[in-house]
Scaffold this motif. Structure first.
Motif, PDB file in Angstrom:
ATOM      1  N   ARG A 146      45.678  51.032  40.346  1.00  0.00           N
ATOM      2  CA  ARG A 146      44.510  51.536  39.623  1.00  0.00           C
ATOM      3  C   ARG A 146      44.273  50.730  38.342  1.00  0.00           C
ATOM      4  NH1 ARG A 146      42.615  55.404  35.785  1.00  0.00           N
ATOM      5  NH2 ARG A 146      40.738  56.428  36.590  1.00  0.00           N
ATOM      6  N   ASP A 147      45.346  50.364  37.657  1.00  0.00           N
ATOM      7  CA  ASP A 147      45.201  49.564  36.434  1.00  0.00           C
ATOM      8  C   ASP A 147      44.508  48.239  36.733  1.00  0.00           C
ATOM      9  OD1 ASP A 147      46.438  51.518  34.952  1.00  0.00           O
ATOM     10  OD2 ASP A 147      48.402  50.525  34.901  1.00  0.00           O
ATOM     11  N   ALA A 148      44.853  47.637  37.873  1.00  0.00           N
ATOM     12  CA  ALA A 148      44.229  46.370  38.254  1.00  0.00           C
ATOM     13  C   ALA A 148      42.731  46.562  38.491  1.00  0.00           C
ATOM     14  CB  ALA A 148      44.900  45.815  39.507  1.00  0.00           C
ATOM     15  N   ALA A 149      42.385  47.616  39.234  1.00  0.00           N
ATOM     16  CA  ALA A 149      40.971  47.884  39.516  1.00  0.00           C
ATOM     17  C   ALA A 149      40.205  48.187  38.230  1.00  0.00           C
ATOM     18  CB  ALA A 149      40.854  49.048  40.502  1.00  0.00           C
ATOM     19  N   TRP A 150      40.845  48.953  37.353  1.00  0.00           N
ATOM     20  CA  TRP A 150      40.175  49.325  36.092  1.00  0.00           C
ATOM     21  C   TRP A 150      39.954  48.087  35.215  1.00  0.00           C
ATOM     22  CZ3 TRP A 150      37.403  53.112  34.215  1.00  0.00           C
ATOM     23  CH2 TRP A 150      37.139  53.113  32.840  1.00  0.00           C
ATOM     24  N   ALA A 151      40.944  47.188  35.156  1.00  0.00           N
ATOM     25  CA  ALA A 151      40.813  45.980  34.346  1.00  0.00           C
ATOM     26  C   ALA A 151      39.648  45.118  34.842  1.00  0.00           C
ATOM     27  CB  ALA A 151      42.118  45.183  34.381  1.00  0.00           C
ATOM     28  N   LEU A 152      39.517  44.998  36.164  1.00  0.00           N
ATOM     29  CA  LEU A 152      38.403  44.224  36.717  1.00  0.00           C
ATOM     30  C   LEU A 152      37.077  44.924  36.443  1.00  0.00           C
ATOM     31  CD1 LEU A 152      37.321  41.865  38.405  1.00  0.00           C
ATOM     32  CD2 LEU A 152      37.717  43.265  40.451  1.00  0.00           C
ATOM     33  N   HIS A 153      37.037  46.231  36.620  1.00  0.00           N
ATOM     34  CA  HIS A 153      35.813  46.988  36.357  1.00  0.00           C
ATOM     35  C   HIS A 153      35.372  46.822  34.900  1.00  0.00           C
ATOM     36  CE1 HIS A 153      32.941  50.249  36.022  1.00  0.00           C
ATOM     37  NE2 HIS A 153      33.719  50.871  35.158  1.00  0.00           N
ATOM     38  N   ASP A 154      36.324  46.912  33.985  1.00  0.00           N
ATOM     39  CA  ASP A 154      36.007  46.771  32.562  1.00  0.00           C
ATOM     40  C   ASP A 154      35.438  45.388  32.273  1.00  0.00           C
ATOM     41  OD1 ASP A 154      36.270  47.677  29.679  1.00  0.00           O
ATOM     42  OD2 ASP A 154      37.601  45.930  29.644  1.00  0.00           O
ATOM     43  N   ARG A 155      36.039  44.362  32.848  1.00  0.00           N
ATOM     44  CA  ARG A 155      35.575  42.989  32.610  1.00  0.00           C
ATOM     45  C   ARG A 155      34.188  42.773  33.223  1.00  0.00           C
ATOM     46  NH1 ARG A 155      38.580  38.238  31.321  1.00  0.00           N
ATOM     47  NH2 ARG A 155      37.011  36.691  30.725  1.00  0.00           N
ATOM     48  N   LEU A 156      33.975  43.289  34.422  1.00  0.00           N
ATOM     49  CA  LEU A 156      32.660  43.154  35.062  1.00  0.00           C
ATOM     50  C   LEU A 156      31.579  43.856  34.246  1.00  0.00           C
ATOM     51  CD1 LEU A 156      33.591  43.765  38.809  1.00  0.00           C
ATOM     52  CD2 LEU A 156      32.748  41.631  37.831  1.00  0.00           C
ATOM     53  N   THR A 157      31.896  45.046  33.754  1.00  0.00           N
ATOM     54  CA  THR A 157      30.927  45.815  32.974  1.00  0.00           C
ATOM     55  C   THR A 157      30.500  45.057  31.729  1.00  0.00           C
ATOM     56  OG1 THR A 157      31.889  47.903  33.759  1.00  0.00           O
ATOM     57  CG2 THR A 157      30.541  48.001  31.764  1.00  0.00           C
ATOM     58  N   ARG A 158      31.455  44.380  31.109  1.00  0.00           N
ATOM     59  CA  ARG A 158      31.148  43.657  29.871  1.00  0.00           C
ATOM     60  C   ARG A 158      30.433  42.332  30.113  1.00  0.00           C
ATOM     61  NH1 ARG A 158      35.432  41.860  27.629  1.00  0.00           N
ATOM     62  NH2 ARG A 158      37.102  42.669  28.954  1.00  0.00           N
ATOM     63  N   GLU A 159      30.662  41.711  31.271  1.00  0.00           N
ATOM     64  CA  GLU A 159      30.141  40.359  31.470  1.00  0.00           C
ATOM     65  C   GLU A 159      28.976  40.250  32.446  1.00  0.00           C
ATOM     66  OE1 GLU A 159      32.956  37.299  31.989  1.00  0.00           O
ATOM     67  OE2 GLU A 159      34.262  38.005  30.381  1.00  0.00           O
ATOM     68  N   ALA A 160      28.670  41.313  33.163  1.00  0.00           N
ATOM     69  CA  ALA A 160      27.552  41.247  34.111  1.00  0.00           C
ATOM     70  C   ALA A 160      26.235  41.041  33.364  1.00  0.00           C
ATOM     71  CB  ALA A 160      27.488  42.529  34.926  1.00  0.00           C
ATOM     72  N   PRO A 161      25.349  40.216  33.889  1.00  0.00           N
ATOM     73  CA  PRO A 161      24.031  40.029  33.253  1.00  0.00           C
ATOM     74  C   PRO A 161      23.297  41.364  33.149  1.00  0.00           C
ATOM     75  CG  PRO A 161      24.418  38.384  34.961  1.00  0.00           C
ATOM     76  CD  PRO A 161      25.513  39.401  35.096  1.00  0.00           C
TER      77      PRO A 161
END
Length: 347
Positions: A146-161
């Motif tokens: 879950r930590d791995a999925a959350w880390a990716l989700h957080d990064r995507l949320t911040r960097e998505a156009p």
């Protein structure tokens, strides 16, 4: 002379660290290789009682919240049953999954446990990442996945156009093998998991289609789906690849896929591969042998030029570090999911 001696002295701790890392990787590789010919014995794990999975119709965009609620209720009941059975560790894990903030497309508390968790607005996502875990992943160890999925989700949320919706799905949809066991060196678990992964991706596409058809504001194009496969999960993805409607397949920390090349995966998806410089999987022999009627090993290293994957940088991390916040590998996985292919740094 004094400076030369000082420099040599300063480098000695680094050399010792490198020797320790090499020794550790060699020992781990030896243990895994030994599992091929030395089956492990031990008492079977006692069965943990759990309710039957929630009976749900195929999920649509309109019924997502209903599915989430039903699976949280199932996790709560599983927690009560585990507690009554005296298994406080499983009861606590199930109880955490029953939290009102959690979103599960599926949940099964029996045995090692299965779960598919969503991070983000799945119904309106333009970019979806599906994580497929490796060995020793279960409800009891689910926190690290879950930590791995959350880390990716957080990064995507911040960097998505701006205007781009993203979602991450943590797919623990199969019984993973133990790291040191005979099952981790053969494709048996992957063969069982592949049809389940194909069906899940099919349902994910169907869900996106129902949202596209039912919402005037929905973009007509189908969402971009990236499959991110860690360790033994890359064997699962390799087995499922010919029948998966996905856009990218990223193999990280892979022992091999069972295929000799990316072309042999028979997928139109872009195939990527990465391995951290401190990942002990590099020491595992990339072979495929027939031993006593059983095929052992997964063949060509996805990092090798002959395999033909798009190799990207993963930094100096170890086998469990591919989704570590701030890591080179997470940066590049984020770029792959967002379709920023020219920005992906190469390994």
């Amino acid at each position: 002379m004094g400076r030369t001696t000082g420099a040599a002295g300063a480098s000695e701790p680094k050399k010792k660290t490198q020797r320790t890392h090499r020794w550790r990787r060699a020992v781990l590789a030896s243990l895994i290789t030994a599992a091929v010919v030395v089956p492990l014995s031990g008492a079977a794990r006692p069965e943990i009682p759990a309710p039957a999975p929630a009976a749900l119709a195929p999920v649509t965009a309109a019924t997502l919240d209903e599915a989430y609620a039903a699976n949280r209720a199932n996790a709560a009941e599983a927690s009560r049953m585990a507690a009554a059975h005296g298994n406080r560790e499983r009861a606590a894990a199930d109880r955490a999954m029953a939290d009102p903030s959690r979103r599960f497309l599926s949940f099964d508390g029996s045995g090692p446990g299965l779960a598919t968790e969503v991070f983000g607005d799945l119904a309106h996502a333009d970019r979806i990442a599906v994580l497929v875990p490796g060995s020793d992943t279960s409800i009891d160890t689910y926190g690290r996945f879950r930590d791995a999925a959350w880390a990716l989700h957080d990064r995507l949320t911040r960097e998505a156009p701006q205007g781009t919706g993203t979602a991450v799905v943590a797919w623990l949809g199969y019984e993973t093998p133990a790291t040191v066991s005979t099952t981790v060196t053969t494709a048996g678990r992957a063969e069982e998991a592949a049809p389940k992964l194909r069906e899940f991706i099919r349902q994910l596409r169907a869900l996106a289609d129902t949202e596209s058809n039912g919402s005037a504001g929905r973009k007509p194009s189908k969402p971009h789906i990236s499959l991110l496969c860690h360790s033994y999960g890359s064997v699962v993805c390799g087995r499922a690849a010919p029948h998966l409607d996905v856009d990218d397949i990223a193999l990280v920390g892979s022992p091999g896929t069972g295929a000799d090349s990316a072309t042999a995966l028979h997928t139109p998806a872009r195939v990527w591969a990465a391995r951290g410089s401190d990942d002990w999987v590099a020491e595992v022999p990339h072979v495929r042998l027939d031993l006593l009627g059983t095929t052992v090993g997964f063949g060509t290293d996805p990092m090798s030029p002959s395999f033909g994957a798009r190799v990207f940088a993963a930094g100096d991390g170890g086998h469990s570090d591919y989704f570590r916040p701030g890591s080179t590998s997470l940066t590049n996985l984020t770029r792959i999911v967002l379709g920023e292919r020219p920005e992906v740094s190469h390994g």
